[in-house]
Write a protein that holds these residues in place. Structure first.
Motif, PDB file in Angstrom:
ATOM      1  N   UNK A 262      -6.393  -4.840  17.936  1.00 45.49           N
ATOM      2  CA  UNK A 262      -6.135  -4.480  16.625  1.00 45.49           C
ATOM      3  C   UNK A 262      -5.745  -3.350  16.483  1.00 45.49           C
ATOM      4  N   UNK A 263      -6.313  -2.167  17.104  1.00 47.29           N
ATOM      5  CA  UNK A 263      -6.154  -0.694  17.008  1.00 47.29           C
ATOM      6  C   UNK A 263      -4.521  -0.457  17.172  1.00 47.29           C
ATOM      7  N   UNK A 264      -3.746  -1.307  18.070  1.00 47.27           N
ATOM      8  CA  UNK A 264      -2.442  -0.960  18.093  1.00 47.27           C
ATOM      9  C   UNK A 264      -1.528  -1.551  16.944  1.00 47.27           C
ATOM     10  N   UNK A 265      -2.414  -2.280  16.280  1.00 49.04           N
ATOM     11  CA  UNK A 265      -1.635  -2.783  15.035  1.00 49.04           C
ATOM     12  C   UNK A 265      -1.878  -2.145  13.742  1.00 49.04           C
ATOM     13  N   UNK A 266      -0.983  -0.936  13.553  1.00 47.94           N
ATOM     14  CA  UNK A 266      -1.209  -0.127  12.373  1.00 47.94           C
ATOM     15  C   UNK A 266      -1.277  -0.867  11.051  1.00 47.94           C
ATOM     16  N   UNK A 267      -0.753  -1.724  10.656  1.00 46.96           N
ATOM     17  CA  UNK A 267      -0.974  -2.592   9.748  1.00 46.96           C
ATOM     18  C   UNK A 267      -1.978  -3.354   9.344  1.00 46.96           C
ATOM     19  N   UNK A 268      -2.573  -3.460  10.430  1.00 50.28           N
ATOM     20  CA  UNK A 268      -4.189  -4.017  10.501  1.00 50.28           C
ATOM     21  C   UNK A 268      -5.018  -3.186   9.902  1.00 50.28           C
ATOM     22  N   UNK A 269      -5.040  -1.838  10.668  1.00 46.56           N
ATOM     23  CA  UNK A 269      -5.844  -0.780  10.166  1.00 46.56           C
ATOM     24  C   UNK A 269      -5.689  -0.301   8.776  1.00 46.56           C
ATOM     25  N   UNK A 270      -4.277  -0.279   8.273  1.00 44.72           N
ATOM     26  CA  UNK A 270      -4.032   0.057   6.871  1.00 44.72           C
ATOM     27  C   UNK A 270      -4.762  -0.926   5.908  1.00 44.72           C
ATOM     28  N   UNK A 271      -4.813  -2.322   6.353  1.00 42.06           N
ATOM     29  CA  UNK A 271      -5.241  -3.281   5.315  1.00 42.06           C
ATOM     30  C   UNK A 271      -6.697  -3.205   5.290  1.00 42.06           C
ATOM     31  N   UNK A 272      -7.350  -2.683   6.611  1.00 42.17           N
ATOM     32  CA  UNK A 272      -8.616  -2.412   6.768  1.00 42.17           C
ATOM     33  C   UNK A 272      -9.345  -1.264   5.807  1.00 42.17           C
ATOM     34  N   UNK A 273      -8.426  -0.197   5.860  1.00 41.94           N
ATOM     35  CA  UNK A 273      -8.872   1.013   5.143  1.00 41.94           C
ATOM     36  C   UNK A 273      -8.624   0.678   3.664  1.00 41.94           C
ATOM     37  N   UNK A 274      -7.398   0.065   3.321  1.00 39.29           N
ATOM     38  CA  UNK A 274      -7.396  -0.419   1.822  1.00 39.29           C
ATOM     39  C   UNK A 274      -8.550  -1.420   1.263  1.00 39.29           C
ATOM     40  N   UNK A 275      -8.781  -2.144   2.126  1.00 36.28           N
ATOM     41  CA  UNK A 275     -10.253  -3.135   1.715  1.00 36.28           C
ATOM     42  C   UNK A 275     -11.376  -2.392   1.465  1.00 36.28           C
ATOM     43  N   UNK A 276     -11.542  -1.318   2.417  1.00 34.34           N
ATOM     44  CA  UNK A 276     -12.722  -0.435   2.038  1.00 34.34           C
ATOM     45  C   UNK A 276     -12.656   0.646   1.003  1.00 34.34           C
ATOM     46  N   UNK A 277     -11.493   1.053   0.691  1.00 38.14           N
ATOM     47  CA  UNK A 277     -11.183   2.237  -0.374  1.00 38.14           C
ATOM     48  C   UNK A 277     -12.206   2.022  -1.644  1.00 38.14           C
ATOM     49  N   UNK A 278     -12.357   0.720  -2.300  1.00 34.17           N
ATOM     50  CA  UNK A 278     -13.159   0.809  -3.560  1.00 34.17           C
ATOM     51  C   UNK A 278     -14.563   1.011  -3.001  1.00 34.17           C
ATOM     52  N   UNK A 279     -15.069   0.803  -1.883  1.00 30.82           N
ATOM     53  CA  UNK A 279     -16.455   1.174  -1.629  1.00 30.82           C
ATOM     54  C   UNK A 279     -16.501   2.658  -1.218  1.00 30.82           C
ATOM     55  N   UNK A 280     -15.585   3.182  -0.761  1.00 27.57           N
ATOM     56  CA  UNK A 280     -15.772   4.703  -0.044  1.00 27.57           C
ATOM     57  C   UNK A 280     -15.234   5.662  -1.166  1.00 27.57           C
ATOM     58  N   UNK A 281     -14.791   5.136  -2.235  1.00 21.60           N
ATOM     59  CA  UNK A 281     -14.116   6.233  -3.393  1.00 21.60           C
ATOM     60  C   UNK A 281     -15.215   7.097  -3.651  1.00 21.60           C
ATOM     61  N   UNK A 282     -16.438   6.823  -3.966  1.00 17.97           N
ATOM     62  CA  UNK A 282     -17.408   7.736  -4.459  1.00 17.97           C
ATOM     63  C   UNK A 282     -18.434   8.298  -3.290  1.00 17.97           C
ATOM     64  N   UNK A 283     -18.472   7.598  -2.036  1.00 20.62           N
ATOM     65  CA  UNK A 283     -19.381   7.742  -1.073  1.00 20.62           C
ATOM     66  C   UNK A 283     -18.747   7.552   0.116  1.00 20.62           C
ATOM     67  N   UNK A 284     -19.650   6.904   1.218  1.00 18.91           N
ATOM     68  CA  UNK A 284     -19.191   6.585   2.488  1.00 18.91           C
ATOM     69  C   UNK A 284     -19.273   5.080   2.458  1.00 18.91           C
ATOM     70  N   UNK A 285     -18.386   4.321   3.021  1.00 22.54           N
ATOM     71  CA  UNK A 285     -18.404   2.771   3.319  1.00 22.54           C
ATOM     72  C   UNK A 285     -18.613   2.575   4.578  1.00 22.54           C
ATOM     73  N   UNK A 286     -19.534   1.506   4.954  1.00 21.11           N
ATOM     74  CA  UNK A 286     -19.986   0.943   6.230  1.00 21.11           C
ATOM     75  C   UNK A 286     -19.572  -0.560   6.220  1.00 21.11           C
TER      76      UNK A 286
END
Length: 345
Positions: A262-286
């Motif tokens: 999964x770490x080799x697939x940068x598209x996967x990581x971009x999708x993961x970061x995008x999915x957490x963007x709304x959660x982490x906009x004001x703080x830290x997302x876990x």
């Protein structure tokens, strides 16, 4: 059993398991923590936590380990993220402030996060498609060639040679300066695509009769600059500290292979970061364990925060669910703040 005491026992189990990687028993809890209750009470509390699915026995022993649900309750009940020390904050600021350009900022950031947390660090480049134009420079190189330099709000600099195919008739500095001023007037403060549209729209006002070679040259330059700005760019991510996963191989129930894949697939990581963007906009997302939408990362935890550089992008760390969440969350939050400050100077 009181809810507060139950949380105290859960916190103690999480802390001990994170630090020792060994299942935690009631005797160890009493020896290491001032719980103020008897061994029998602790055993009853642990039985209740197990019934609620917050801890589990990895094998037939008295020890227990936190489940994903237990880690989630632990993180949710953190009253506050412990701030970094003044020395740690100063070290982060000094290290990142020595960056010479955007690429250096990104490289230093992932190295720093990996070092601070002992996990895999990941950082998304600021999106060039969302960036606004800060300045455009045009330099005449030859009769049919110009150098284009575009400085974006992300701090990134793009340089391109414009081959126009015919003489530009912009062979004096005053004419180039006038055209440069017009390009900046139409571009600065706009997103790349918006600036491209504005430049194309302005071509008509520069179109001239066949005899006006300089007017035709200006129009040709505007079209060429618009073409460069209109190009779509793929978002990118950078990793550091992948080797840290090998040191935690016992924390993965089967194998590291799915995680590494999964770490080799940068598209996967971009999708993961995008999915957490709304959660982490004001703080830290876990995201803990099975909370991750990517099945290959179901044995990991991901801690992210957003930073701003002409647009919003993400950075964070990934590692086993047996993670020191308070210190990891503090490091990710602090680094995101310093990156935002540095890229917006």
């Amino acid at each position: 059993m009181s809810d507060e005491r139950r949380l105290d026992v859960l916190r103690a189990i999480v802390q001990d398991y994170v630090s020792t990687s060994e299942p935690v028993g009631s005797k160890a809890l009493l020896e290491r923590h001032h719980l103020g209750v008897s061994a029998a009470t602790v055993r009853n509390d642990m039985a209740a936590l197990e019934d609620e699915g917050l801890i589990a026995a990895p094998h037939t022993s008295a020890g227990r380990i936190p489940t994903d649900a237990g880690y989630r309750l632990f993180v949710d009940k953190l009253s506050q993220i412990k701030p970094l020390t003044r020395a740690e904050r100063s070290a982060i600021e000094t290290f990142l402030s020595q960056s010479v350009d955007l690429d250096d900022v990104v490289t230093r950031t992932v190295r720093l996060l990996s070092s601070l947390t002992g996990q895999v660090a990941v950082m998304q480049y600021p999106s060039l498609n969302a960036a606004t134009v800060r300045h455009v420079e045009l330099v005449s190189l030859a009769a049919d060639r110009l150098m284009l330099v575009v400085i974006l709000s992300t701090g990134q600099v793009e340089q391109r040679i414009l081959e126009l195919g015919s003489p530009t008739h912009l062979d004096d500095e005053a004419a180039v300066a006038q055209l440069r001023s017009r390009v900046n007037e139409l571009s600065v403060g706009r997103r790349r695509a918006e600036a491209a549209v504005a430049l194309v729209a302005a071509v008509a006002e520069l179109e001239a009769p066949p005899g006006d070679a300089q007017g035709q040259s200006r129009a040709a330059v505007l079209r060429a600059v618009a073409g460069v700005l209109a190009e779509q760019r793929e978002d990118r991510v950078v990793l550091a500290g992948t080797a840290n996963l090998a040191r935690s191989s016992n924390d993965f129930p089967l194998t590291l292979s799915p995680v590494l894949q999964a770490l080799e697939e940068h598209v996967v990581l971009l999708r993961l970061l995008a999915s957490m963007d709304g959660e982490s906009r004001e703080s830290v997302a876990v995201r803990i364990g099975a909370e991750n939408p990517i099945s290959d990362l179901a044995s990991t935890s991901v801690v992210t925060a957003s930073y701003t550089a002409g647009g919003v992008a993400g950075l964070g760390v990934l590692g086993p669910t047996r993670m020191n969440y308070p210190s990891t969350m503090a490091a990710v939050r602090a680094v995101a703040r310093y990156v935002t400050e540095i890229l917006n100077q």
